[in-house]
Every structure is written in C-alpha cells, then in structure tokens.
Design an enzyme around this catalytic site. Structure first.
Site, PDB file in Angstrom:
ATOM      1  N   ASP A 112      25.239  -0.426  22.239  1.00 31.77           N
ATOM      2  CA  ASP A 112      24.422   0.699  21.882  1.00 31.77           C
ATOM      3  C   ASP A 112      23.082   0.398  21.401  1.00 31.77           C
ATOM      4  O   ASP A 112      23.120  -0.174  20.248  1.00 31.77           O
ATOM      5  CB  ASP A 112      25.324   1.471  20.830  1.00 31.77           C
ATOM      6  CG  ASP A 112      24.542   3.089  20.781  1.00 31.77           C
ATOM      7  OD1 ASP A 112      23.516   3.227  21.410  1.00 31.77           O
ATOM      8  OD2 ASP A 112      25.078   3.718  19.782  1.00 31.77           O
ATOM      9  N   MET A 123      27.180   7.919  12.273  1.00 27.71           N
ATOM     10  CA  MET A 123      26.437   7.019  11.699  1.00 27.71           C
ATOM     11  C   MET A 123      26.639   7.978  10.227  1.00 27.71           C
ATOM     12  O   MET A 123      25.587   8.289   9.842  1.00 27.71           O
ATOM     13  CB  MET A 123      25.206   6.886  12.046  1.00 27.71           C
ATOM     14  CG  MET A 123      25.400   5.762  13.211  1.00 27.71           C
ATOM     15  SD  MET A 123      23.845   5.918  14.364  1.00 27.71           S
ATOM     16  CE  MET A 123      24.349   7.111  15.444  1.00 27.71           C
ATOM     17  N   HIS A 176      27.231  10.390  25.263  1.00 23.91           N
ATOM     18  CA  HIS A 176      27.246   9.844  23.937  1.00 23.91           C
ATOM     19  C   HIS A 176      26.348  10.813  22.925  1.00 23.91           C
ATOM     20  O   HIS A 176      25.063  11.025  23.234  1.00 23.91           O
ATOM     21  CB  HIS A 176      26.392   8.555  24.155  1.00 23.91           C
ATOM     22  CG  HIS A 176      26.518   7.694  22.758  1.00 23.91           C
ATOM     23  ND1 HIS A 176      27.568   6.762  22.420  1.00 23.91           N
ATOM     24  CD2 HIS A 176      25.532   7.463  21.803  1.00 23.91           C
ATOM     25  CE1 HIS A 176      27.496   6.109  21.247  1.00 23.91           C
ATOM     26  NE2 HIS A 176      26.009   6.524  21.034  1.00 23.91           N
ATOM     27  N   MET A 230      23.988  11.486  12.647  1.00 23.69           N
ATOM     28  CA  MET A 230      23.263  10.801  11.559  1.00 23.69           C
ATOM     29  C   MET A 230      23.263  11.559  10.409  1.00 23.69           C
ATOM     30  O   MET A 230      22.989  12.771  10.313  1.00 23.69           O
ATOM     31  CB  MET A 230      21.942  10.168  11.677  1.00 23.69           C
ATOM     32  CG  MET A 230      21.963   9.332  13.112  1.00 23.69           C
ATOM     33  SD  MET A 230      20.318   9.028  13.621  1.00 23.69           S
ATOM     34  CE  MET A 230      20.410   8.439  15.190  1.00 23.69           C
ATOM     35  N   MET A 266      26.491  -2.518  17.798  1.00 26.77           N
ATOM     36  CA  MET A 266      24.922  -1.909  17.654  1.00 26.77           C
ATOM     37  C   MET A 266      24.268  -3.171  18.088  1.00 26.77           C
ATOM     38  O   MET A 266      24.158  -4.178  17.575  1.00 26.77           O
ATOM     39  CB  MET A 266      24.823  -1.620  16.399  1.00 26.77           C
ATOM     40  CG  MET A 266      25.253  -0.221  15.751  1.00 26.77           C
ATOM     41  SD  MET A 266      24.832   1.313  16.852  1.00 26.77           S
ATOM     42  CE  MET A 266      23.116   0.973  17.212  1.00 26.77           C
ATOM     43  N   SER A 309      22.752   8.822  25.877  1.00 25.44           N
ATOM     44  CA  SER A 309      22.755   9.242  24.522  1.00 25.44           C
ATOM     45  C   SER A 309      21.882  10.331  24.493  1.00 25.44           C
ATOM     46  O   SER A 309      20.430  10.259  24.495  1.00 25.44           O
ATOM     47  CB  SER A 309      22.295   8.205  23.665  1.00 25.44           C
ATOM     48  OG  SER A 309      21.823   8.809  22.307  1.00 25.44           O
ATOM     49  N   HIS A 334      29.470   9.109  18.198  1.00 25.33           N
ATOM     50  CA  HIS A 334      29.297   8.040  17.401  1.00 25.33           C
ATOM     51  C   HIS A 334      28.704   8.611  15.948  1.00 25.33           C
ATOM     52  O   HIS A 334      27.437   9.156  15.709  1.00 25.33           O
ATOM     53  CB  HIS A 334      28.024   7.089  18.037  1.00 25.33           C
ATOM     54  CG  HIS A 334      27.712   6.114  17.392  1.00 25.33           C
ATOM     55  ND1 HIS A 334      26.445   5.604  17.694  1.00 25.33           N
ATOM     56  CD2 HIS A 334      28.098   5.374  16.147  1.00 25.33           C
ATOM     57  CE1 HIS A 334      26.108   4.360  16.917  1.00 25.33           C
ATOM     58  NE2 HIS A 334      27.167   4.491  15.961  1.00 25.33           N
ATOM     59  N   ASP A 359      25.085  11.148  18.892  1.00 25.20           N
ATOM     60  CA  ASP A 359      24.840  10.407  17.703  1.00 25.20           C
ATOM     61  C   ASP A 359      24.731  11.202  16.623  1.00 25.20           C
ATOM     62  O   ASP A 359      23.732  12.282  16.599  1.00 25.20           O
ATOM     63  CB  ASP A 359      23.397   9.645  17.923  1.00 25.20           C
ATOM     64  CG  ASP A 359      23.609   8.602  18.884  1.00 25.20           C
ATOM     65  OD1 ASP A 359      24.459   7.536  18.678  1.00 25.20           O
ATOM     66  OD2 ASP A 359      22.920   8.466  20.104  1.00 25.20           O
TER      67      ASP A 359
HETATM   68  C1  DX5 Z   1      20.963   4.600  17.696  1.00 28.72           C
HETATM   69  C2  DX5 Z   1      21.904   5.435  18.444  1.00 28.72           C
HETATM   70  C3  DX5 Z   1      21.551   5.153  19.772  1.00 28.72           C
HETATM   71  C4  DX5 Z   1      20.375   5.571  20.538  1.00 28.72           C
HETATM   72  C5  DX5 Z   1      20.230   4.750  21.562  1.00 28.72           C
HETATM   73  O1  DX5 Z   1      21.279   4.778  16.303  1.00 28.72           O
HETATM   74  O2  DX5 Z   1      23.217   4.919  17.934  1.00 28.72           O
HETATM   75  O3  DX5 Z   1      22.757   5.734  20.622  1.00 28.72           O
HETATM   76  O4  DX5 Z   1      20.359   6.980  20.959  1.00 28.72           O
HETATM   77  O5  DX5 Z   1      18.787   4.958  21.989  1.00 28.72           O
HETATM   78  P1  DX5 Z   1      18.151   3.850  22.955  1.00 28.72           P
HETATM   79  O6  DX5 Z   1      18.813   3.645  24.100  1.00 28.72           O
HETATM   80  O7  DX5 Z   1      16.805   4.547  23.303  1.00 28.72           O
HETATM   81  O8  DX5 Z   1      17.821   2.622  22.171  1.00 28.72           O
HETATM   82 ZN    ZN Z   2      24.890   5.900  19.304  1.00 29.20          ZN
END
Ligand code: DX5
Ligand code: ZN
Length: 215
Positions: free
Chosen positions: A174, A67, A32, A36, A136, A7, A65, A34
């Site tokens: 994840d 969010m 990956h 948000m 998650m 990620s 991903h 993310d």
């Molecule tokens: C959290 C993200 C993850 C995050 C995971 O909301 O969706 O992808 O980057 O990070 P680690 O592996 O550090 O928990």
């Molecule tokens: Zn993620």
C-alpha cells in the site's frame, strides 16, 4: 495474477457513485477503504457513513485499512458498516492477539499493517493468526507519495517467513504503487496491490486496473 484493490482515498467524493460503478465494471477485485483519525496519522479521511454507502454500491470485497488508535473500540461498528477485511496497525495495538481474535469472531478477515520502519520479524509469533499483512510502502496518511524501495526487501523477507511456516497469509502493498514498479513488487512476492493515484488520476482508470491485473 495480483489482487487489485483501488484505494477510494483518491476517488471523486462528490461523484462516489460514478467511481463505484467504474470499479464494479472493472477488473478491480477489492475496494480499499482508508480510515484515518488525525492521531495515529496526521490526516483525517472518512468513516462509517461513507463505508456504509460504498458497501451498498458494490458486491466486491471491502478491504478496510484502519489508520487509527484503539481500533478494537470500533471493530464491531466497521463490521456493521460492511467491512469484509479489517486491517489494524501493529503500532497501534499493544494487544494485537486480542484485536485479531475480535476481528475474526465478528466474521471478518484480519489484517495487520506495518509502517515502513517496522520490521517484519515482529510478526514471527503472530503470523499464523493473520489472514493478511499490509506492508506500508509510504508513510501512512496521504495518497500520491513515492514508493519506498526498501519495501521490496521486506516483501521478500515476509514471503520467506510465510513459506517457512507453511502459511497462506496474503501480502498487500500500500502506497506509491505505479505501472512502473508493480511488476517488481509482485515478483518479490506481493499478492495484493493497493493503488490510489495510479488508478484514479489516470486518463482511463479501468484500463489502468486491467494493466495492473495483467502483471
Ligand atoms: C495511505 C493509504 C493508501 C493510499 C495509497 O496512507 O493507506 O491506501 O490511498 O495511495 P497511493 O496509491 O496514491 O499512494
Ligand atoms: Zn491504505
């Protein structure tokens, strides 16, 4: 062997090129990414400009991903930015079936993410339309959190559903994946491991990816 998807949330944003080069040369399978929105989750990460640049920096699969609320509004823009897999949260999609059809009609693989409190059985009437389920294993919004142990039971239950229906849906985990818990996660039935802090905060990220891959 699990698919490894580091990620970039934990990457060095001032040196993204360097981290992309490292991932390209490593055994990482996917990137990956993310996204948000500060509404669906209590944090804001990055959006289209960053994904477009990462897309140019790699030929590996870009696993995006979302969010965010109302992901359908932006599916086409994420396709244009370079997403290969687009994952939306079930909790943000009252019309999930429509969202999945849209993602697939745009030429992307469709993923559905479940927060820790969302039971896997909610997927029973939609599983055959899903390419990948993202479970998650922390509350979404931040990297570097602790893995929630109950996720293991959810992986087993979901794997059972997938087999029972004769499907090939991938299970992605994840949040909080470490070198210590990754084997148990894969053993329970996970196909894809996302890892942020475990990869980017390690002394040798590329060796850490290789170690995860070996499981
Ligand atoms: C959290 C993200 C993850 C995050 C995971 O909301 O969706 O992808 O980057 O990070 P680690 O592996 O550090 O928990
Ligand atoms: Zn993620």
């Amino acid at each position: 062997m699990p698919i490894i998807a580091p990620s970039l949330l934990s990457a060095d944003f001032l040196n993204l090129q360097k981290d992309c080069d490292m991932l390209n040369a490593s055994q990482a399978d996917w990137f990956h990414l993310d996204v948000m929105d500060g509404s669906f989750v209590p944090n804001i990460s990055y959006g289209f400009p960053v994904i477009e640049l990462v897309r140019k920096a790699t030929t590996k699969i870009c696993d995006v991903h979302l969010m965010i609320q109302e992901p359908g509004k932006y599916a086409e823009a994420f396709k244009k930015a370079g997403a290969d897999i687009l994952t939306v949260h079930i909790e943000a999609c009252p019309h999930l079936h429509r969202n999945l059809q849209q993602i697939k009609s745009l030429g992307m693989k469709a993923g559905v993410a479940l927060n820790p409190h969302t039971p896997v059985h909610l997927l029973s009437d939609i599983l055959h339309d899903i390419d990948m389920v993202l479970l998650m294993s922390v509350n979404p919004g931040f990297g570097g959190q602790q893995f929630i142990p109950h996720t293991i039971d959810k992986i087993r239950a979901l794997k059972h559903m997938i087999k029972e229906k004769n499907l090939h849906t991938l299970i992605e985990i994840d949040g909080g994946v470490t070198l210590d818990n990754a084997a148990a996660i894969v053993h329970a039935g996970a196909d894809v491991l996302v890892a942020g802090n475990t990869v980017f905060k390690s002394a040798d990220p590329s060796a850490t990816i290789a170690a995860l891959k070996k499981l």
